[in-house]
Design a protein around this motif. Structure first.
Motif, PDB file in Angstrom:
ATOM      1  N   GLY A 224       0.812  -1.211   0.000  1.00  0.00           N
ATOM      2  CA  GLY A 224       0.000   0.000   0.000  1.00  0.00           C
ATOM      3  C   GLY A 224       0.843   1.257   0.000  1.00  0.00           C
ATOM      4  N   ARG A 225       2.042   1.160   0.601  1.00  0.00           N
ATOM      5  CA  ARG A 225       2.966   2.294   0.635  1.00  0.00           C
ATOM      6  C   ARG A 225       4.363   1.770   0.328  1.00  0.00           C
ATOM      7  NH1 ARG A 225       3.381   6.567   5.725  1.00  0.00           N
ATOM      8  NH2 ARG A 225       5.025   7.918   4.874  1.00  0.00           N
ATOM      9  N   GLY A 226       4.823   1.978  -0.879  1.00  0.00           N
ATOM     10  CA  GLY A 226       6.146   1.523  -1.292  1.00  0.00           C
ATOM     11  C   GLY A 226       7.118   2.679  -1.312  1.00  0.00           C
ATOM     12  N   ILE A 227       8.260   2.519  -0.655  1.00  0.00           N
ATOM     13  CA  ILE A 227       9.243   3.598  -0.530  1.00  0.00           C
ATOM     14  C   ILE A 227      10.569   3.150  -1.138  1.00  0.00           C
ATOM     15  CG2 ILE A 227      10.467   5.127   1.046  1.00  0.00           C
ATOM     16  CD1 ILE A 227       8.214   4.774   3.049  1.00  0.00           C
ATOM     17  N   ALA A 228      11.084   3.929  -2.077  1.00  0.00           N
ATOM     18  CA  ALA A 228      12.369   3.644  -2.708  1.00  0.00           C
ATOM     19  C   ALA A 228      13.487   4.402  -2.001  1.00  0.00           C
ATOM     20  CB  ALA A 228      12.326   4.041  -4.177  1.00  0.00           C
ATOM     21  N   MET A 229      14.602   3.722  -1.791  1.00  0.00           N
ATOM     22  CA  MET A 229      15.776   4.385  -1.233  1.00  0.00           C
ATOM     23  C   MET A 229      16.330   5.387  -2.247  1.00  0.00           C
ATOM     24  SD  MET A 229      16.113   3.132   1.823  1.00  0.00           S
ATOM     25  CE  MET A 229      17.792   3.596   2.281  1.00  0.00           C
ATOM     26  N   ASP A 241       5.804   4.612  -4.292  1.00  0.00           N
ATOM     27  CA  ASP A 241       4.891   5.723  -4.034  1.00  0.00           C
ATOM     28  C   ASP A 241       5.637   6.968  -3.591  1.00  0.00           C
ATOM     29  OD1 ASP A 241       2.304   4.254  -4.335  1.00  0.00           O
ATOM     30  OD2 ASP A 241       3.141   3.082  -2.679  1.00  0.00           O
ATOM     31  N   GLU A 242       6.793   6.757  -2.997  1.00  0.00           N
ATOM     32  CA  GLU A 242       7.586   7.886  -2.523  1.00  0.00           C
ATOM     33  C   GLU A 242       9.052   7.491  -2.418  1.00  0.00           C
ATOM     34  OE1 GLU A 242       7.075   8.319   2.080  1.00  0.00           O
ATOM     35  OE2 GLU A 242       5.141   7.650   1.296  1.00  0.00           O
ATOM     36  N   THR A 243       9.897   8.485  -2.180  1.00  0.00           N
ATOM     37  CA  THR A 243      11.342   8.282  -2.091  1.00  0.00           C
ATOM     38  C   THR A 243      11.856   8.829  -0.778  1.00  0.00           C
ATOM     39  OG1 THR A 243      11.665   8.377  -4.491  1.00  0.00           O
ATOM     40  CG2 THR A 243      13.553   8.907  -3.135  1.00  0.00           C
ATOM     41  N   THR A 244      12.866   8.168  -0.236  1.00  0.00           N
ATOM     42  CA  THR A 244      13.518   8.657   0.970  1.00  0.00           C
ATOM     43  C   THR A 244      14.982   8.958   0.648  1.00  0.00           C
ATOM     44  OG1 THR A 244      13.912   8.226   3.317  1.00  0.00           O
ATOM     45  CG2 THR A 244      14.117   6.346   1.823  1.00  0.00           C
ATOM     46  N   ALA A 245      15.764   9.295   1.649  1.00  0.00           N
ATOM     47  CA  ALA A 245      17.177   9.585   1.448  1.00  0.00           C
ATOM     48  C   ALA A 245      17.944   8.301   1.110  1.00  0.00           C
ATOM     49  CB  ALA A 245      17.758  10.233   2.708  1.00  0.00           C
ATOM     50  N   THR A 246      19.204   8.437   0.764  1.00  0.00           N
ATOM     51  CA  THR A 246      20.019   7.277   0.415  1.00  0.00           C
ATOM     52  C   THR A 246      20.354   6.460   1.661  1.00  0.00           C
ATOM     53  OG1 THR A 246      22.147   8.391   0.744  1.00  0.00           O
ATOM     54  CG2 THR A 246      21.101   8.618  -1.431  1.00  0.00           C
ATOM     55  N   VAL A 247      20.829   5.247   1.427  1.00  0.00           N
ATOM     56  CA  VAL A 247      21.227   4.395   2.549  1.00  0.00           C
ATOM     57  C   VAL A 247      22.388   5.022   3.312  1.00  0.00           C
ATOM     58  CG1 VAL A 247      22.796   2.980   1.129  1.00  0.00           C
ATOM     59  CG2 VAL A 247      21.813   2.018   3.221  1.00  0.00           C
ATOM     60  N   ALA A 248      23.271   5.724   2.616  1.00  0.00           N
ATOM     61  CA  ALA A 248      24.405   6.381   3.281  1.00  0.00           C
ATOM     62  C   ALA A 248      23.935   7.494   4.212  1.00  0.00           C
ATOM     63  CB  ALA A 248      25.370   6.938   2.239  1.00  0.00           C
ATOM     64  N   ASP A 249      22.752   8.039   3.937  1.00  0.00           N
ATOM     65  CA  ASP A 249      22.183   9.117   4.760  1.00  0.00           C
ATOM     66  C   ASP A 249      21.028   8.636   5.624  1.00  0.00           C
ATOM     67  OD1 ASP A 249      23.911  11.148   3.819  1.00  0.00           O
ATOM     68  OD2 ASP A 249      22.718  11.359   2.005  1.00  0.00           O
ATOM     69  N   ASP A 250      21.034   7.330   5.949  1.00  0.00           N
ATOM     70  CA  ASP A 250      20.008   6.755   6.834  1.00  0.00           C
ATOM     71  C   ASP A 250      18.600   6.945   6.298  1.00  0.00           C
ATOM     72  OD1 ASP A 250      21.894   5.809   8.610  1.00  0.00           O
ATOM     73  OD2 ASP A 250      21.656   7.441  10.047  1.00  0.00           O
ATOM     74  N   GLY A 251      18.443   6.714   5.003  1.00  0.00           N
ATOM     75  CA  GLY A 251      17.135   6.892   4.379  1.00  0.00           C
ATOM     76  C   GLY A 251      16.035   6.051   4.994  1.00  0.00           C
ATOM     77  N   LEU A 252      16.367   4.828   5.404  1.00  0.00           N
ATOM     78  CA  LEU A 252      15.344   3.982   6.027  1.00  0.00           C
ATOM     79  C   LEU A 252      14.843   4.615   7.318  1.00  0.00           C
ATOM     80  CD1 LEU A 252      13.670   1.412   6.285  1.00  0.00           C
ATOM     81  CD2 LEU A 252      15.648   0.307   7.354  1.00  0.00           C
ATOM     82  N   ALA A 253      15.756   5.156   8.105  1.00  0.00           N
ATOM     83  CA  ALA A 253      15.351   5.813   9.353  1.00  0.00           C
ATOM     84  C   ALA A 253      14.419   6.991   9.065  1.00  0.00           C
ATOM     85  CB  ALA A 253      16.577   6.289  10.122  1.00  0.00           C
ATOM     86  N   HIS A 254      14.766   7.786   8.057  1.00  0.00           N
ATOM     87  CA  HIS A 254      13.899   8.910   7.681  1.00  0.00           C
ATOM     88  C   HIS A 254      12.487   8.409   7.348  1.00  0.00           C
ATOM     89  CE1 HIS A 254      16.840  12.231   7.384  1.00  0.00           C
ATOM     90  NE2 HIS A 254      17.693  11.316   6.952  1.00  0.00           N
ATOM     91  N   ALA A 255      12.421   7.336   6.567  1.00  0.00           N
ATOM     92  CA  ALA A 255      11.120   6.822   6.130  1.00  0.00           C
ATOM     93  C   ALA A 255      10.297   6.310   7.302  1.00  0.00           C
ATOM     94  CB  ALA A 255      11.330   5.710   5.105  1.00  0.00           C
ATOM     95  N   LEU A 256      10.920   5.534   8.177  1.00  0.00           N
ATOM     96  CA  LEU A 256      10.177   4.954   9.301  1.00  0.00           C
ATOM     97  C   LEU A 256       9.811   6.003  10.343  1.00  0.00           C
ATOM     98  CD1 LEU A 256      12.089   1.576   9.765  1.00  0.00           C
ATOM     99  CD2 LEU A 256       9.954   2.012   8.539  1.00  0.00           C
ATOM    100  N   GLU A 257      10.662   6.980  10.521  1.00  0.00           N
ATOM    101  CA  GLU A 257      10.344   8.083  11.448  1.00  0.00           C
ATOM    102  C   GLU A 257       9.130   8.874  10.946  1.00  0.00           C
ATOM    103  OE1 GLU A 257      14.992   8.628  12.904  1.00  0.00           O
ATOM    104  OE2 GLU A 257      14.073  10.075  11.528  1.00  0.00           O
TER     105      GLU A 257
END
Length: 261
Positions: A224-229, A241-257
């Motif tokens: 339902g909500r797909g997020i690309a690094m 559906d949306e994009t977050t920061a790169t893995v080097a910039d803790d993109g997963l943390a940004h997305a989950l926060e």
């Protein structure tokens, strides 16, 4: 409301050989306090263990080998395996040998490691690696076939792979290595995730998925909500559906926060 979170590992949770950062670990823990969290990876059962240990996941299930293998996260016991028919592997090997001269191949030996046609670069495969020659790859059923093309780039590999069509397989590419992975047709991170969600009584609209690779595309489309690094190739971004920061910039943390903060 998000009830299930599906996370890719390489390029999402971890950056290269580095362990997850403290911020990423804290964000996964936050998500775990509000929803079920699971890993969906191209890694094998053996290869996923360090990530599970680093994150501290101890419940639910983990999907490995691009969804071909389902494992109990707590006990590390394999619950199900989707394996190729021997003839499909034989056909794939023949076609890829012709298309990628000098390529080497590996078939996953579930829970043990890999059986290989010829040597791979050191440290690239997890578990016990047994050299059995090309013919030996057909001796045991496998859920995953890997092709590695030494001396070539991911772009060259992708260009050649455009002409690769093997009935009974689901191929994906690697954007960092000259690598093609095949699992049985109809198998993907998306199909495995759909099975898990159905078992839990969770609708796809309640699923959040994060990834960066070709093998994540179906999962990002299905959730339902797909997020690309941030560092993902354009085609991965197109399926999200949306994009977050790169893995080097803790993109997963940004997305989950953003999702759970």
């Amino acid at each position: 409301m998000i009830r299930l979170v599906a996370l890719d590992i390489d390029g999402t949770v971890v950056h290269g050989r580095r362990p997850p950062t403290r911020r990423v670990l804290d964000a996964i823990a936050l998500a775990g306090s509000r929803a079920e969290v699971m890993l969906c990876t191209g890694r094998t059962v053996v290869g996923v263990a360090p990530a599970l240990d680093a994150i501290g996941l101890s419940r639910g299930v983990t999907l490995t080998s691009n969804g071909a293998v389902e494992m109990d996260t707590g006990t590390r016991r394999v619950l199900s395996v989707a394996r190729f028919e021997r003839a499909v592997v034989a056909d794939a090997l023949e076609r890829m040998t012709a298309l990628f001269p000098g390529a080497v191949f590996a078939c996953e030996h579930v829970g043990v490691g890999q059986r290989i046609s010829a040597p791979f670069p050191d440290g690239i495969l997890a578990g016990t690696v047994s050299e059995v020659g090309p013919a030996g790859l057909l001796d045991e059923p496998t859920p995953k076939l890997i092709m590695y093309w030494p001396g070539h780039s991911p772009a060259e590999t992708a260009a050649r792979a455009a002409d690769l069509h093997v009935e009974g397989t689901e191929p994906t590419l690697d954007h960092e290595l000259p690598w093609v992975t095949m699992v049985p047709a109809g198998v993907s991170k998306a199909s495995g995730l759909a099975r898990v969600a159905d078992r839990l009584g969770i609708d796809r609209s309640e699923v959040l998925a994060v990834g960066d690779g070709d093998n994540d595309r179906a999962m990002l489309r299905w959730a339902g909500r797909g997020i690309a690094m941030g560092q993902a190739p354009p085609q991965v971004h197109a399926d999200a559906d949306e994009t977050t920061a790169t893995v080097a910039d803790d993109g997963l943390a940004h997305a989950l926060e953003r999702a759970f903060g």
